[in-house]
Design a protein around this motif. Structure first.
Motif, PDB file in Angstrom:
ATOM      1  N   ASP A  43       0.812  -1.220   0.000  1.00  0.00           N
ATOM      2  CA  ASP A  43       0.000   0.000   0.000  1.00  0.00           C
ATOM      3  C   ASP A  43       0.842   1.264   0.000  1.00  0.00           C
ATOM      4  OD1 ASP A  43       0.974  -0.208   2.565  1.00  0.00           O
ATOM      5  OD2 ASP A  43      -0.977  -0.058   3.555  1.00  0.00           O
ATOM      6  N   ALA A  44       2.157   1.110  -0.225  1.00  0.00           N
ATOM      7  CA  ALA A  44       3.005   2.302  -0.372  1.00  0.00           C
ATOM      8  C   ALA A  44       2.890   2.893  -1.765  1.00  0.00           C
ATOM      9  CB  ALA A  44       4.465   1.953  -0.071  1.00  0.00           C
ATOM     10  N   ASN A  45       2.409   2.125  -2.712  1.00  0.00           N
ATOM     11  CA  ASN A  45       2.182   2.674  -4.043  1.00  0.00           C
ATOM     12  C   ASN A  45       1.062   3.711  -3.947  1.00  0.00           C
ATOM     13  OD1 ASN A  45       0.952   2.927  -6.807  1.00  0.00           O
ATOM     14  ND2 ASN A  45       2.574   1.482  -7.315  1.00  0.00           N
ATOM     15  N   PRO A  46       1.293   4.943  -4.410  1.00  0.00           N
ATOM     16  CA  PRO A  46       0.285   6.001  -4.264  1.00  0.00           C
ATOM     17  C   PRO A  46      -1.075   5.655  -4.868  1.00  0.00           C
ATOM     18  CG  PRO A  46       2.392   6.939  -4.930  1.00  0.00           C
ATOM     19  CD  PRO A  46       2.535   5.445  -5.018  1.00  0.00           C
ATOM     20  N   GLN A  47      -1.109   4.815  -5.877  1.00  0.00           N
ATOM     21  CA  GLN A  47      -2.394   4.459  -6.477  1.00  0.00           C
ATOM     22  C   GLN A  47      -3.168   3.436  -5.645  1.00  0.00           C
ATOM     23  OE1 GLN A  47      -0.907   3.921 -10.835  1.00  0.00           O
ATOM     24  NE2 GLN A  47      -2.949   4.834 -11.002  1.00  0.00           N
ATOM     25  N   LEU A  48      -2.512   2.854  -4.645  1.00  0.00           N
ATOM     26  CA  LEU A  48      -3.172   1.856  -3.807  1.00  0.00           C
ATOM     27  C   LEU A  48      -3.281   2.261  -2.341  1.00  0.00           C
ATOM     28  CD1 LEU A  48      -1.563  -1.425  -5.224  1.00  0.00           C
ATOM     29  CD2 LEU A  48      -3.899  -0.604  -5.593  1.00  0.00           C
ATOM     30  N   SER A  49      -2.634   3.355  -1.963  1.00  0.00           N
ATOM     31  CA  SER A  49      -2.600   3.727  -0.545  1.00  0.00           C
ATOM     32  C   SER A  49      -3.990   3.950   0.030  1.00  0.00           C
ATOM     33  CB  SER A  49      -1.736   4.981  -0.349  1.00  0.00           C
ATOM     34  OG  SER A  49      -2.224   6.055  -1.139  1.00  0.00           O
ATOM     35  N   ASP A  50      -4.917   4.462  -0.772  1.00  0.00           N
ATOM     36  CA  ASP A  50      -6.289   4.687  -0.302  1.00  0.00           C
ATOM     37  C   ASP A  50      -7.213   3.517  -0.614  1.00  0.00           C
ATOM     38  OD1 ASP A  50      -5.596   7.197   0.644  1.00  0.00           O
ATOM     39  OD2 ASP A  50      -6.171   8.213  -1.216  1.00  0.00           O
ATOM     40  N   ALA A  51      -6.671   2.490  -1.272  1.00  0.00           N
ATOM     41  CA  ALA A  51      -7.512   1.373  -1.709  1.00  0.00           C
ATOM     42  C   ALA A  51      -7.454   0.175  -0.765  1.00  0.00           C
ATOM     43  CB  ALA A  51      -7.096   0.926  -3.112  1.00  0.00           C
ATOM     44  N   VAL A  52      -6.398   0.065   0.030  1.00  0.00           N
ATOM     45  CA  VAL A  52      -6.136  -1.141   0.809  1.00  0.00           C
ATOM     46  C   VAL A  52      -6.624  -1.007   2.243  1.00  0.00           C
ATOM     47  CG1 VAL A  52      -4.324  -2.669   1.673  1.00  0.00           C
ATOM     48  CG2 VAL A  52      -4.154  -1.714  -0.636  1.00  0.00           C
ATOM     49  N   ASP A  53      -7.386  -2.000   2.696  1.00  0.00           N
ATOM     50  CA  ASP A  53      -7.810  -2.084   4.097  1.00  0.00           C
ATOM     51  C   ASP A  53      -6.834  -2.995   4.826  1.00  0.00           C
ATOM     52  OD1 ASP A  53      -9.008  -2.317   6.548  1.00  0.00           O
ATOM     53  OD2 ASP A  53     -10.907  -3.130   5.813  1.00  0.00           O
ATOM     54  N   ALA A  54      -5.734  -2.403   5.302  1.00  0.00           N
ATOM     55  CA  ALA A  54      -4.681  -3.190   5.940  1.00  0.00           C
ATOM     56  C   ALA A  54      -5.174  -3.889   7.206  1.00  0.00           C
ATOM     57  CB  ALA A  54      -3.491  -2.296   6.262  1.00  0.00           C
ATOM     58  N   ALA A  55      -6.075  -3.234   7.926  1.00  0.00           N
ATOM     59  CA  ALA A  55      -6.565  -3.811   9.177  1.00  0.00           C
ATOM     60  C   ALA A  55      -7.284  -5.133   8.961  1.00  0.00           C
ATOM     61  CB  ALA A  55      -7.484  -2.816   9.871  1.00  0.00           C
ATOM     62  N   ALA A  56      -7.865  -5.302   7.786  1.00  0.00           N
ATOM     63  CA  ALA A  56      -8.589  -6.531   7.490  1.00  0.00           C
ATOM     64  C   ALA A  56      -7.698  -7.583   6.839  1.00  0.00           C
ATOM     65  CB  ALA A  56      -9.767  -6.233   6.561  1.00  0.00           C
ATOM     66  N   GLY A  57      -6.437  -7.215   6.588  1.00  0.00           N
ATOM     67  CA  GLY A  57      -5.534  -8.122   5.908  1.00  0.00           C
ATOM     68  C   GLY A  57      -5.030  -9.241   6.808  1.00  0.00           C
ATOM     69  N   ARG A  58      -4.312 -10.168   6.196  1.00  0.00           N
ATOM     70  CA  ARG A  58      -3.785 -11.314   6.939  1.00  0.00           C
ATOM     71  C   ARG A  58      -2.553 -11.840   6.209  1.00  0.00           C
ATOM     72  NH1 ARG A  58      -6.218 -15.658   9.950  1.00  0.00           N
ATOM     73  NH2 ARG A  58      -4.461 -16.839  10.835  1.00  0.00           N
ATOM     74  N   ASP A  59      -1.586 -12.294   6.979  1.00  0.00           N
ATOM     75  CA  ASP A  59      -0.361 -12.840   6.416  1.00  0.00           C
ATOM     76  C   ASP A  59      -0.227 -14.289   6.870  1.00  0.00           C
ATOM     77  OD1 ASP A  59       2.175 -13.499   5.574  1.00  0.00           O
ATOM     78  OD2 ASP A  59       3.096 -11.623   6.217  1.00  0.00           O
ATOM     79  N   PHE A  60      -0.333 -15.222   5.931  1.00  0.00           N
ATOM     80  CA  PHE A  60      -0.199 -16.634   6.248  1.00  0.00           C
ATOM     81  C   PHE A  60       1.224 -17.130   6.036  1.00  0.00           C
ATOM     82  CE2 PHE A  60      -4.702 -16.131   5.573  1.00  0.00           C
ATOM     83  CZ  PHE A  60      -5.266 -16.949   6.541  1.00  0.00           C
ATOM     84  N   VAL A  61       2.126 -16.202   5.686  1.00  0.00           N
ATOM     85  CA  VAL A  61       3.534 -16.533   5.480  1.00  0.00           C
ATOM     86  C   VAL A  61       4.379 -16.021   6.631  1.00  0.00           C
ATOM     87  CG1 VAL A  61       5.524 -16.279   3.949  1.00  0.00           C
ATOM     88  CG2 VAL A  61       3.236 -16.474   2.984  1.00  0.00           C
ATOM     89  N   GLY A  62       4.143 -14.771   7.055  1.00  0.00           N
ATOM     90  CA  GLY A  62       4.906 -14.149   8.122  1.00  0.00           C
ATOM     91  C   GLY A  62       3.989 -13.526   9.150  1.00  0.00           C
ATOM     92  N   THR A  63       4.399 -12.371   9.637  1.00  0.00           N
ATOM     93  CA  THR A  63       3.649 -11.730  10.722  1.00  0.00           C
ATOM     94  C   THR A  63       3.155 -10.332  10.346  1.00  0.00           C
ATOM     95  OG1 THR A  63       5.714 -10.888  11.670  1.00  0.00           O
ATOM     96  CG2 THR A  63       4.919 -13.023  12.465  1.00  0.00           C
ATOM     97  N   THR A  64       3.054 -10.042   9.046  1.00  0.00           N
ATOM     98  CA  THR A  64       2.606  -8.719   8.622  1.00  0.00           C
ATOM     99  C   THR A  64       1.083  -8.699   8.527  1.00  0.00           C
ATOM    100  OG1 THR A  64       2.526  -9.056   6.223  1.00  0.00           O
ATOM    101  CG2 THR A  64       4.686  -8.699   7.198  1.00  0.00           C
ATOM    102  N   ASP A  65       0.569  -7.578   8.081  1.00  0.00           N
ATOM    103  CA  ASP A  65      -0.875  -7.460   7.889  1.00  0.00           C
ATOM    104  C   ASP A  65      -1.277  -7.703   6.435  1.00  0.00           C
ATOM    105  OD1 ASP A  65       0.151  -5.217   6.681  1.00  0.00           O
ATOM    106  OD2 ASP A  65      -0.808  -3.774   8.016  1.00  0.00           O
ATOM    107  N   GLY A  66      -0.377  -8.272   5.651  1.00  0.00           N
ATOM    108  CA  GLY A  66      -0.669  -8.547   4.243  1.00  0.00           C
ATOM    109  C   GLY A  66      -0.216  -7.468   3.294  1.00  0.00           C
ATOM    110  N   THR A  67       0.407  -6.393   3.822  1.00  0.00           N
ATOM    111  CA  THR A  67       0.824  -5.293   2.952  1.00  0.00           C
ATOM    112  C   THR A  67       2.308  -5.353   2.590  1.00  0.00           C
ATOM    113  OG1 THR A  67       1.176  -3.842   4.862  1.00  0.00           O
ATOM    114  CG2 THR A  67      -0.986  -3.763   3.793  1.00  0.00           C
TER     115      THR A  67
END
Length: 395
Positions: free
Chosen positions: A80-104
């Motif tokens: 979500d650091a890409n300016p075209q996606l920063s307002d598009a991504v709901d990071a709080a609802a994300g999930r990471d099944f590989v590591g410990t991030t929020d999917g971003t």
């Protein structure tokens, strides 16, 4: 999850892991269905990409831009650091099944490209924008893009997408190993469809050998499987064919967002699927009372084809965003009753490759005949001219 250029050693390691853990064909590696590699951050593409040049965006967006529709991207993460996606991504609802991030976190860049085709916001200096630029992306990281993801983890990711209120799920991954509807992934897909979620999946990139075969999750009942088409609305050579293919969408030289900013060009059914997902998001926004099956049928019914009926290469044809969004809800419902076999849309005026080859061959034959006639006529005139100069007469 392996990219197209994954090493043989990694594939052997994955196979040994499967054998040693005894998972058989129920928990198998899946492959990201993209072909190329991009550097990121990338440069900003100034012009309008060819798939968008075919769409009158004002006409497409006259009723909706997909506002509020939640779309889960199960992939390598969405940056979500890409300016075209920063307002598009709901990071709080994300999930990471590989590591410990929020999917971003997206080290591969694959998921960021997929998300951009769906919901990238307009930005000054570029003609690229997502098909549903007001939709919300739920980033679900199920692979890091370097090692194989597993279908069991994908099943968990689908369940999380449903729990996060996704109305559409995009899966740009596949495995050609046989999976049954009773496998963990098959059951997760069935749960999502029962929850009225539109599930869109890429058909895969192993089609160069021309063999028809199923890939999963695309071939599970109820999933809208998407093949890749080129600028001529024909099957891209790499696109997997089979009886499970529902529709096709642009998948050759596709522009989309990359981590950190900018865009790049890539090819694969990975990028055909989100094109159709974007259409599904627009339909869910315009017709909020429609069932998932009605959305899928509408996309299939309005696809453009150059031949009558369905085939194993393009399914019911190349998805057409504007045609899919045309009409009122009542009119659209009458053309989308949930039938398993959609009525064919009117035939396209465009030529198939076979038609074009036949036309060119006809022109060549006609031109050859004309050339022979001209040469013969010229020779006759020269011959008769010589006879006249010598006092002879024409015969």
């Amino acid at each position: 999850m392996t990219m197209g250029g994954a090493s043989r050693e990694a594939a052997v390691t994955c196979l040994l892991t499967l054998l040693l853990t005894g998972h058989g064909t129920q928990n198998v590696p899946t492959t990201l269905a993209g072909n190329g590699e991009c550097r990121f951050p990338g440069k900003q593409t100034e012009g309008t990409p060819w798939p968008l040049q075919r769409i009158l965006l004002d006409e497409l967006w006259q009723d909706t831009k997909g506002a509020g529709v939640r779309v889960a991207v199960i992939d390598s993460g969405v940056d979500d650091a890409n300016p075209q996606l920063s307002d598009a991504v709901d990071a709080a609802a994300g999930r990471d099944f590989v590591g410990t991030t929020d999917g971003t976190v997206d080290e591969a860049g694959h998921g960021t490209k997929v998300a951009g085709i769906i919901a990238a916001r307009p930005r000054a200096g570029t003609g690229f924008v997502g098909l549903a630029p007001e939709a919300v992306i739920i980033p679900i990281r199920q692979t890091d893009g370097r090692t194989s993801g597993a279908t069991d983890a994908m099943a968990e990711a689908i369940d999380h997408a449903v729990a996060a209120d996704a109305r559409v799920v995009n899966i740009s991954q596949d495995t050609s190993r046989p999976l049954t509807p009773d496998s963990p992934l098959g059951r997760a897909v069935a749960r999502a469809i029962a929850a009225d979620v539109v599930v869109v999946a890429s058909a895969g990139n192993d089609g160069k050998d021309g063999r028809r075969k199923n890939t999963y999750p695309a071939a599970f009942p109820g999933v809208l499987a998407v093949a890749a088409s080129d600028r001529n609305d024909e099957r891209a050579p790499f696109s997997q064919s089979g009886g499970f293919v529902g529709v096709a969408a642009p998948g050759v030289d596709v522009v989309s967002t990359v981590p950190g900013g900018g865009q790049c060009v890539d090819s694969g059914t990975s990028f055909s699927a989100p094109y159709v997902t974007g259409i599904a998001a627009l339909l869910r926004a315009k017709y909020p009372t429609w069932k998932a099956s009605e959305v899928v049928d509408r996309i299939r019914r309005t696809a453009v084809r150059a031949t009558d009926g369905r085939d194993d290469e393009l399914g019911w044809g190349v998805a057409d965003p504007v045609r899919a969004l045309e009409g009122t809800e009542g009119e659209a419902r009458r053309t989308a009753p949930g039938s398993a076999r959609p009525d064919p849309a009117p035939l396209s005026a465009s030529e198939t490759r076979r038609d074009r080859d036949a036309r060119v061959a006809t022109y060549a034959v006609a031109a050859g005949g004309l050339l022979v006639a001209l040469v013969a006529g010229t020779c006759t005139v020269l011959r008769d001219g010589r006879r006249l100069r010598c006092g002879g007469r024409m015969r």
